[in-house]
Design an enzyme around this catalytic site. Structure first.
Site, PDB file in Angstrom:
ATOM      1  N   LEU A 140       0.854  -1.185   0.000  1.00 28.75           N
ATOM      2  CA  LEU A 140       0.000   0.000   0.000  1.00 28.75           C
ATOM      3  C   LEU A 140       0.889   1.233   0.000  1.00 28.75           C
ATOM      4  O   LEU A 140       1.971   1.231   0.597  1.00 28.75           O
ATOM      5  CB  LEU A 140      -0.899   0.028   1.242  1.00 28.75           C
ATOM      6  CG  LEU A 140      -1.923  -1.093   1.411  1.00 28.75           C
ATOM      7  CD1 LEU A 140      -2.646  -0.939   2.746  1.00 28.75           C
ATOM      8  CD2 LEU A 140      -2.929  -1.096   0.265  1.00 28.75           C
ATOM      9  N   ASP A 141       0.426   2.297  -0.642  1.00 28.29           N
ATOM     10  CA  ASP A 141       1.161   3.554  -0.613  1.00 28.29           C
ATOM     11  C   ASP A 141       1.282   4.052   0.824  1.00 28.29           C
ATOM     12  O   ASP A 141       0.460   3.719   1.685  1.00 28.29           O
ATOM     13  CB  ASP A 141       0.439   4.624  -1.438  1.00 28.29           C
ATOM     14  CG  ASP A 141       0.300   4.233  -2.895  1.00 28.29           C
ATOM     15  OD1 ASP A 141       1.088   3.395  -3.358  1.00 28.29           O
ATOM     16  OD2 ASP A 141      -0.601   4.782  -3.555  1.00 28.29           O
ATOM     17  N   LYS A 142       2.268   4.882   1.067  1.00 29.17           N
ATOM     18  CA  LYS A 142       2.481   5.450   2.397  1.00 29.17           C
ATOM     19  C   LYS A 142       1.206   6.088   2.952  1.00 29.17           C
ATOM     20  O   LYS A 142       0.838   5.873   4.109  1.00 29.17           O
ATOM     21  CB  LYS A 142       3.598   6.489   2.344  1.00 29.17           C
ATOM     22  CG  LYS A 142       3.815   7.235   3.653  1.00 29.17           C
ATOM     23  CD  LYS A 142       4.861   8.330   3.506  1.00 29.17           C
ATOM     24  CE  LYS A 142       4.993   9.142   4.786  1.00 29.17           C
ATOM     25  NZ  LYS A 142       5.954  10.262   4.643  1.00 29.17           N
ATOM     26  N   THR A 144      -1.919   5.603   2.042  1.00 29.15           N
ATOM     27  CA  THR A 144      -3.124   4.780   1.934  1.00 29.15           C
ATOM     28  C   THR A 144      -3.199   3.883   3.160  1.00 29.15           C
ATOM     29  O   THR A 144      -2.205   3.277   3.554  1.00 29.15           O
ATOM     30  CB  THR A 144      -3.096   3.922   0.657  1.00 29.15           C
ATOM     31  OG1 THR A 144      -3.066   4.771  -0.486  1.00 29.15           O
ATOM     32  CG2 THR A 144      -4.322   3.026   0.576  1.00 29.15           C
ATOM     33  N   ARG A 239      -5.274   5.546  -8.029  1.00 27.87           N
ATOM     34  CA  ARG A 239      -5.068   6.988  -8.148  1.00 27.87           C
ATOM     35  C   ARG A 239      -4.824   7.399  -9.599  1.00 27.87           C
ATOM     36  O   ARG A 239      -5.371   8.404 -10.070  1.00 27.87           O
ATOM     37  CB  ARG A 239      -3.890   7.405  -7.265  1.00 27.87           C
ATOM     38  CG  ARG A 239      -4.129   7.118  -5.776  1.00 27.87           C
ATOM     39  CD  ARG A 239      -2.832   7.109  -4.982  1.00 27.87           C
ATOM     40  NE  ARG A 239      -2.176   8.411  -5.040  1.00 27.87           N
ATOM     41  CZ  ARG A 239      -0.895   8.591  -4.713  1.00 27.87           C
ATOM     42  NH1 ARG A 239      -0.147   7.548  -4.324  1.00 27.87           N
ATOM     43  NH2 ARG A 239      -0.360   9.786  -4.772  1.00 27.87           N
TER      44      ARG A 239
END
Length: 325
Positions: A140-142, A144, A239
Site C-alpha cells: 500500500l502507498d504510504k 493509503t 489513483r
C-alpha cells in the site's frame, strides 16, 4: 549452482514475441522486475540451455530456467513499533496499516517502516520479495490505509503470489473522487513510470496492463464515494486510473493537486470545505478476501474507515442531503 539455489522452470506457451524480462515478470509476481533483470544480468536465466539477454524475444516452445539464489541476509533493523494485527497464524498475517507508514525500507525511509515492525514481531519472514521487502505479498502507498497481507514463509509467499497473479485475492478499496461518474465503469489502461518524473506513474502505451472496477456507493455535492476493486495491482493504480478519467482522488497531492478547483459553480465552496477536512488522499483498503494456502479456508477481512477520514465522510453525507447509490 549452489546447494541452496532454487530452480524455476517455465515453458513459453503464449505471448510469444514478448521481451523475456517482461514475460517473466508477468508470470513470476513473487519476483520483482528488478530482481528478474538482476538474475538475467548474472547469467542465471537460460532459454533452451543458453544464458539469455533480457531483451530476447520469446518463442513458443522455449524452455526457460531461472536459478534463484537464497535471499541475502537482511540488514534491516527490527523495531518495536505498534502493529494493528487483524489476523495471525503460523503462515501469514493480515495487518491494518495506518496512513503515514511506509511498507518497506527505501531511500529516505530506512527505519520506522512496516517491515521493521514485522521483523520485531515475527522474528523472520519470507525472503522471496528480496532483502528490502521480506514477507510483503502486496503493498500500500504510504498515505493509503487499510488491509495488507504478509507471508511468514516462502511456501506461503509463493502460493499467495500465485493466487494474486490468478486474481484469486480480492482487494476492495473505498475512495472519494472529485466530480461524479456518469456510470459504474471498469478502467482498463496500462501503467508504467512517467517519462517526465520517476516518482509518478502514468498511462503509457506498452505499460503493464492495469484494470480497476469502480462502483459509486454515494453521490455527494461535488464528489463520489466509490468502491474500487483491483483486478491487477500496479503502483498507484487506483489513483492513476481515477485521474486518467478526470476524477482524481480527493486529497491526492500527486495526481490531483488542483483538487477542489476542478469544481465550478455552487459546488465550489462545498468542495473547498471537503478538501480542508480531508488530511490526506481519501483511499482506504477496506476489504481483503482470499483462500488460505495451507488450510483451504475462505478468509475475509474488513477494515472500518480510520479516524482521520471518518469525520469528513460524515460531514459530506450530512451536507449532501443524505447519500444515494
Amino acid at each position: 549452482m549452489a546447494p541452496d539455489d532454487a530452480v524455476r522452470r517455465l515453458l513459453v506457451e503464449d505471448d510469444a514475441g514478448a521481451r523475456l524480462d517482461s514475460w517473466l515478470a508477468a508470470r513470476l509476481p513473487d519476483l520483482s522486475r528488478s530482481r528478474i533483470v538482476q538474475l538475467l544480468e548474472q547469467g542465471r536465466v537460460t532459454v533452451n540451455g543458453t544464458p539469455a539477454r533480457k531483451s530476447r524475444r520469446t518463442v513458443a516452445g522455449d524452455r526457460v530456467e531461472l536459478t534463484v539464489p537464497p535471499p541475502e541476509p537482511s540488514h534491516i533493523e527490527a523495531e518495536d513499533l505498534a502493529l494493528s494485527i487483524v489476523h495471525e497464524d503460523a503462515d501469514l498475517l493480515v495487518i491494518d496499516k495506518p496512513a503515514g507508514v511506509v511498507v518497506h525500507p527505501a531511500p529516505g525511509h530506512r527505519t520506522g517502516t512496516l517491515v521493521n515492525a514485522l521483523l520485531h514481531h515475527v522474528g523472520d519472514l519470507s525472503g522471496i520479495g528480496g532483502v528490502l521487502r521480506p514477507g510483503i505479498v502486496h503493498r500500500l502507498d504510504k498515505d493509503t490505509s487499510g488491509l495488507l497481507l504478509v507471508a511468514k514463509n516462502d511456501e506461503t509467499h509463493r502460493a499467495l503470489a500465485d493466487a494474486l497473479r490468478r486474481r484469486e485475492i480480492k482487494r476492495i478499496y473505498w475512495a472519494v473522487a472529485w466530480g461524479h461518474l456518469a456510470e459504474d465503469r471498469a478502467v482498463d489502461a496500462p501503467i508504467a513510470r512517467s517519462a517526465t518524473s520517476r516518482q509518478r506513474m502514468a498511462i503509457v502505451e506498452g505499460g503493464r496492463r492495469a484494470l480497476t472496477r469502480f462502483k459509486r456507493l454515494e453521490r455527494w455535492v461535488a464528489a463520489d464515494l466509490l468502491r474500487a476493486e483491483l483486478e491487477t495491482g500496479r503502483t498507484h493504480q487506483i489513483r492513476v486510473h481515477l485521474a486518467h478519467i478526470g476524477h482524481p482522488v480527493v486529497g491526492d497531492a500527486v495526481y490531483g493537486p488542483t483538487g477542489a478547483m476542478r469544481i465550478s459553480g455552487a459546488g465550489l465552496p462545498w468542495a473547498r470545505e471537503l478538501e480542508r477536512r480531508v488530511p490526506r488522499q481519501f483511499l482506504h483498503a477496506a476489504e481483503l478476501s482470499f483462500t488460505h494456502p495451507r488450510t483451504g479456508e475462505s478468509m475475509r477481512f474488513r477494515s472500518p474507515l480510520p479516524p482521520d477520514l471518518a469525520p469528513a465522510l460524515e460531514w459530506a453525507r450530512q451536507t449532501s442531503g443524505g447519500s444515494d447509490a
